[in-house]
Design a protein around this motif. Sequence first.
Motif, PDB file in Angstrom:
ATOM      1  N   LEU A  53       0.829  -1.196   0.000  1.00  0.00           N
ATOM      2  CA  LEU A  53       0.000   0.000   0.000  1.00  0.00           C
ATOM      3  C   LEU A  53       0.868   1.252   0.000  1.00  0.00           C
ATOM      4  O   LEU A  53       2.001   1.231   0.494  1.00  0.00           O
ATOM      5  CB  LEU A  53      -0.924   0.043   1.224  1.00  0.00           C
ATOM      6  N   GLU A  54       0.343   2.325  -0.549  1.00  0.00           N
ATOM      7  CA  GLU A  54       0.929   3.638  -0.332  1.00  0.00           C
ATOM      8  C   GLU A  54       0.600   4.030   1.108  1.00  0.00           C
ATOM      9  O   GLU A  54      -0.539   3.866   1.554  1.00  0.00           O
ATOM     10  CB  GLU A  54       0.336   4.660  -1.302  1.00  0.00           C
ATOM     11  N   ALA A  55       1.575   4.548   1.834  1.00  0.00           N
ATOM     12  CA  ALA A  55       1.323   4.881   3.243  1.00  0.00           C
ATOM     13  C   ALA A  55       2.311   5.938   3.709  1.00  0.00           C
ATOM     14  O   ALA A  55       3.438   6.023   3.211  1.00  0.00           O
ATOM     15  CB  ALA A  55       1.428   3.634   4.122  1.00  0.00           C
ATOM     16  N   GLU A  56       1.871   6.732   4.688  1.00  0.00           N
ATOM     17  CA  GLU A  56       2.736   7.755   5.258  1.00  0.00           C
ATOM     18  C   GLU A  56       2.232   8.140   6.641  1.00  0.00           C
ATOM     19  O   GLU A  56       1.098   7.834   7.012  1.00  0.00           O
ATOM     20  CB  GLU A  56       2.787   8.989   4.355  1.00  0.00           C
ATOM     21  N   VAL A  57       3.090   8.820   7.375  1.00  0.00           N
ATOM     22  CA  VAL A  57       2.725   9.365   8.685  1.00  0.00           C
ATOM     23  C   VAL A  57       2.490  10.857   8.518  1.00  0.00           C
ATOM     24  O   VAL A  57       3.363  11.579   8.023  1.00  0.00           O
ATOM     25  CB  VAL A  57       3.836   9.119   9.728  1.00  0.00           C
ATOM     26  N   ARG A  58       1.315  11.324   8.903  1.00  0.00           N
ATOM     27  CA  ARG A  58       1.008  12.748   8.915  1.00  0.00           C
ATOM     28  C   ARG A  58       1.304  13.286  10.312  1.00  0.00           C
ATOM     29  O   ARG A  58       0.972  12.638  11.308  1.00  0.00           O
ATOM     30  CB  ARG A  58      -0.459  13.000   8.567  1.00  0.00           C
ATOM     31  N   ARG A  59       1.899  14.464  10.397  1.00  0.00           N
ATOM     32  CA  ARG A  59       2.280  15.019  11.700  1.00  0.00           C
ATOM     33  C   ARG A  59       1.644  16.385  11.896  1.00  0.00           C
ATOM     34  O   ARG A  59       1.608  17.205  10.981  1.00  0.00           O
ATOM     35  CB  ARG A  59       3.799  15.111  11.811  1.00  0.00           C
ATOM     36  N   GLU A 244       0.603  12.298  15.619  1.00  0.00           N
ATOM     37  CA  GLU A 244       0.678  11.556  14.357  1.00  0.00           C
ATOM     38  C   GLU A 244      -0.663  10.943  13.944  1.00  0.00           C
ATOM     39  O   GLU A 244      -1.453  10.522  14.790  1.00  0.00           O
ATOM     40  CB  GLU A 244       1.712  10.428  14.460  1.00  0.00           C
ATOM     41  N   VAL A 245      -0.860  10.877  12.643  1.00  0.00           N
ATOM     42  CA  VAL A 245      -1.951  10.118  12.036  1.00  0.00           C
ATOM     43  C   VAL A 245      -1.330   9.213  10.987  1.00  0.00           C
ATOM     44  O   VAL A 245      -0.584   9.677  10.114  1.00  0.00           O
ATOM     45  CB  VAL A 245      -3.002  11.046  11.383  1.00  0.00           C
ATOM     46  N   GLY A 246      -1.610   7.926  11.086  1.00  0.00           N
ATOM     47  CA  GLY A 246      -1.161   6.992  10.063  1.00  0.00           C
ATOM     48  C   GLY A 246      -2.162   6.974   8.921  1.00  0.00           C
ATOM     49  O   GLY A 246      -3.379   6.912   9.142  1.00  0.00           O
TER      50      GLY A 246
END
Length: 678
Positions: A53-59, A244-246
């Motif tokens: 999956l495409e994924a990132e951590v939003r801060r 953080e939001v995953g």
Amino acid sequence: MFKAVLEELGREVSGDIALGFVSEITRHHRIQGSPEFRAAVEYVVETLKGYGLEAEVRRYPADGESYRWSCLLFKEWWCHDAELWLREPESEKRPLARWSESKLSLIQRSHPTPPEGVEAEVVHVGKGEEPRDYRGLDVEGRIVLTDGRVDRVYELAVEERGAIGIIYYGMRLFPPIRREGDIDDALQYTSFWWSYESKPCFGFVLSPRTGRWLRDLVSKQRRRGKTVKVWARVDAGFKRGSLEVGEAWIEGEGEGEIIIVAHICHPQPSANDNASGCAAAMEAARALQKLIADGRLKRPRRTIRFLFVPEMTGTYAWLAENEDRIEEMVAALNLDMVGENQELCGSTLILEWTPDASASYVNPLLEAILDELKGEFKNLSGTAAYPLYRWTSTPFSGGSDHYIFSDPSVGIPCPMIIQWPDRFYHTSLDTIDKVDPKMLGKAALMAATYAYFIASAGEAEARWMMEEAVNRYRRRILERGQRGLTKALNEAESSKKPERVLAEALEGVRRGLLYEVERGVEALKSMGRLGVKLDEETMERCYEALRKTAEEETKRVEEAIRDYASRRGLKLRRIRRRRRRIEIEADAMKPRRRFRGPISIGPWLRKLPREDREAYWRLNKKYRESWIQGVLAQYWADGQRSLLEIARLIELEIGRCDLEYLVELFRLYEKMGLITLH
């Protein structure tokens, strides 16, 4: 329409894989805005990246200063260690609470003590929620022992009377699932929710059994003219950090997206709440990605996005950051506490609908998916199949992230899958042995099917969903009519004024059935978010089916009530009512919200003078069961409806409304600067 998708996903989704995700998440102490929370989010993101999956951590800034809509973002908090020891009397010297044994032994977000710790006398204040609880007690420089609400005790004992700490030993009860004494050795999850500059304070949590023992020791020592002393050390602190939001997603071929959200916060272990919801979302994501990559499912038209958030706070932050994309978000689903072993936890699998102010086709769709899953076992003749677990479908209740998505000012219809009640909810006993992989698998399968079906829906799927919605809203109409009839006849039997009871019932049934039609029509209109063209003739036929069902049901109920009245020799007359003063007052108030999303009240309440904060406490204590009305009233508040109109809508939705509560509550909201009253 979704059966082929459900079956394909059913061959891939694994409750055992999801249980492994639960195990990993519970290794982290996941307090919002903390290093271990960050680690848990990073684990989820890296794991989903590994599955393709495409994924990132939003801060987002965890600084105690930044707002997202009405929500203040917490300061980052860390804790390395904490301990509480009984020092006097010498004969009873022992450890009472140790962070190294249980992270729930500390009131989360406690301020630090000096490195050498502090020694102080313990004073028992009972509940400690009222000024009278402190009569004859000197708590200045002392630590108070209580089983009352920590936020209220903090205000009265620490802020107003100079206490330096709190020892809490309460346990929230949910009879008959959790009665007093049922889990006497568990620790209740307890936290300070600092949303303002405040007097530093620390606190510890004891089990009810240990707390009662300490309470009795304090009482015995006091009778002897002696004291109980404890030594406390908290190695913790606050800083400007990040929240953080995953985020992970499966890219669609066109515009639009569907959101699956689960909150990942709460103290270690917090297995069912809510490592289970996160694990089910992860497994739904893994299974969908694999089937799409393998070509067993087509890439959907719309993007499917998975969010792993600090509860409420992260949803506010993420939505506010993506405000310009909200119109593209056609639907969402919240997964909260989905993995319970029902026999151990005493729980029931629940599909919770969106609020009536956000009526949507997604509720009938989710019910239809569950209906397809329920046939676990057939009777001996093979004529019926039924589940071997408890389940139900309920109206909106709130209390989790779906209440933000589904707010009409946000406009993303978001039902919830949850298990409730849970004997071990918010306690140290919410451990992985209470999680059932089969229930995890069901939740993941429902979520994946729901997300993929909406994400892939074209004209044919939209037409079917419309028919399904019409059918289920027609059932709501018929059920409401019969409930009204039964209630009217039962009350008339025991009333001294049966004519009035029956006349009021007739009016109530007419209003209620018209309301159900309006909600059904709005649910059908909500399909416009899909961007799929549906011809006006089809739409009007569906609307007419709802109207006709309501007309026929109204006629049936009226005839039944009039027949009953005639047989008893009763004459029904139209009721004339004089408006009460509170109704006139409410009718003159037209609330308009100043922020998108439901009110996050903490920091705003602290801006009020002391007497207004006390009024807010008294109001909510008096109307303890009415808090949901405040939420629903916000949803209907658009600057056009009066508070009286809003109250009548709430009564139609949940069957009751305390107008006095709403009037006083909205006046306080206005003082806080959260709404305007025209």
